[in-house]
Design an enzyme around this catalytic site. Structure first.
Site, short mmCIF file in Angstrom:
data_model
loop_
_atom_site.label_atom_id
_atom_site.label_comp_id
_atom_site.label_asym_id
_atom_site.label_seq_id
_atom_site.Cartn_x
_atom_site.Cartn_y
_atom_site.Cartn_z
N GLU A 193 42.72 119.82 -19.31
CA GLU A 193 41.80 118.85 -19.94
C GLU A 193 42.56 117.57 -20.28
O GLU A 193 43.77 117.58 -20.52
CB GLU A 193 41.19 119.51 -21.20
CG GLU A 193 40.34 118.64 -22.09
CD GLU A 193 39.07 118.08 -21.44
OE1 GLU A 193 39.18 117.49 -20.35
OE2 GLU A 193 38.00 118.17 -22.06
N ASP A 194 41.83 116.45 -20.28
CA ASP A 194 42.48 115.17 -20.58
C ASP A 194 42.86 115.05 -22.06
O ASP A 194 43.98 114.67 -22.38
CB ASP A 194 41.58 113.99 -20.16
CG ASP A 194 40.16 114.02 -20.74
OD1 ASP A 194 39.82 114.96 -21.49
OD2 ASP A 194 39.38 113.11 -20.41
N PHE A 200 41.00 105.30 -29.84
CA PHE A 200 40.31 105.58 -28.59
C PHE A 200 41.17 105.08 -27.44
O PHE A 200 41.59 103.93 -27.42
CB PHE A 200 38.93 104.93 -28.55
CG PHE A 200 38.04 105.56 -27.52
CD1 PHE A 200 37.36 106.74 -27.81
CD2 PHE A 200 37.93 105.03 -26.25
CE1 PHE A 200 36.58 107.37 -26.86
CE2 PHE A 200 37.14 105.64 -25.28
CZ PHE A 200 36.46 106.82 -25.59
P1 IMP Z 1 36.03 117.35 -27.90
O1 IMP Z 1 34.98 118.31 -27.51
O2 IMP Z 1 35.63 116.50 -29.07
O3 IMP Z 1 37.42 117.94 -28.09
O4 IMP Z 1 35.99 116.28 -26.76
C1 IMP Z 1 36.89 116.05 -25.83
C2 IMP Z 1 36.27 115.04 -24.89
O5 IMP Z 1 35.91 113.84 -25.57
C3 IMP Z 1 37.28 114.65 -23.86
O6 IMP Z 1 37.19 115.45 -22.73
C4 IMP Z 1 36.90 113.22 -23.59
O7 IMP Z 1 35.93 113.17 -22.58
C5 IMP Z 1 36.29 112.70 -24.84
N1 IMP Z 1 37.24 111.87 -25.62
C6 IMP Z 1 37.70 112.13 -26.87
N2 IMP Z 1 38.55 111.18 -27.28
C7 IMP Z 1 38.63 110.30 -26.26
C8 IMP Z 1 39.37 109.06 -26.07
O8 IMP Z 1 40.14 108.57 -26.92
N3 IMP Z 1 39.18 108.43 -24.89
C9 IMP Z 1 38.36 108.90 -23.91
N4 IMP Z 1 37.65 110.03 -24.04
C10 IMP Z 1 37.78 110.72 -25.21
MG MG Z 2 36.46 114.65 -20.74
#
Ligand code: IMP
Ligand code: MG
Length: 179
Positions: A100-101, A153
């Site tokens: 995951e990114d 972000f």
């Molecule tokens: P989570 O479910 O909140 O952990 O969401 C993770 C997802 O939110 C990632 O796969 C990203 O698509 C998005 N995301 C969260 N923070 C960022 C950021 O700083 N830049 C770009 N995408 C983000």
């Molecule tokens: Mg994502």
């Protein structure tokens, strides 16, 4: 009021990223020496990280991808995650690495881990390029982590804002956030 043009500021350069990804690839290759792994990339953000990570492995690997959407307003994610693309084939009995990114609230990876576990893999590990621990709502720890960052972000190296900036070779802070 007219908002100012977003500025991009390099947080991690392509060279810094390459060094971390090489280290993660070496660690995974050591942990799974002589074994086969299935890399499962989370579309679309993990595509570039997974391509580089895969080439940093010295072990045999196959690929699959999943899609997940979390609902909420703008860049805010909610607890509600939906699978938008399922695995092409079961990973039953496999050594799986979810790629995951970024780990933010933890909702997406918690959901995907539960989904993958239903297949009863032999092992399941998570590789995340970035982690924003201060944003965590659902407890989650990555097994292989690139960088821990503050609550900013970021875009580039696969990460987007409204589908833009994914192709930037560096990871950049975007400020102010575009509308
Ligand atoms: P989570 O479910 O909140 O952990 O969401 C993770 C997802 O939110 C990632 O796969 C990203 O698509 C998005 N995301 C969260 N923070 C960022 C950021 O700083 N830049 C770009 N995408 C983000
Ligand atoms: Mg994502």
């Amino acid at each position: 009021m007219k908002s100012s043009k977003p500025q991009l500021q390099v947080l991690f350069s392509r060279a810094q990223i390459a060094e971390r990804v090489a280290a993660l690839g070496a660690a995974i290759s050591r942990d799974f020496a002589g074994q086969h792994v299935v890399l499962i990339g989370v579309l679309k953000g993990a595509a570039i990280f997974m391509s580089d990570l895969a080439r940093a492995l010295t072990i045999d690997a196959s690929f699959d991808f999943v899609g997940a959407a979390s609902y909420g307003k703008g860049s805010k994610s909610s607890g509600e995650v939906q699978l938008t693309k399922d695995l092409d084939r079961s990973v039953s009995g496999e050594n799986v690495i979810l790629v995951e990114d970024i780990l933010d609230t933890g909702f997406t990876l918690s959901f995907l881990r539960r989904m993958v576990l239903l297949h009863e893999p032999k092992t399941l590990r998570v590789a995340a390029l970035l982690d924003k621990p201060s944003r965590r709502i659902e407890p989650f720890t990555a097994d292989y982590l690139g960088f821990t960052i503050e609550d900013r972000f970021v875009v580039g190296y696969g990460l987007d804002h409204n589908e833009r900036y994914r192709n930037l070779p560096d990871i950049c802070i975007i400020d102010p956030m575009p509308e």
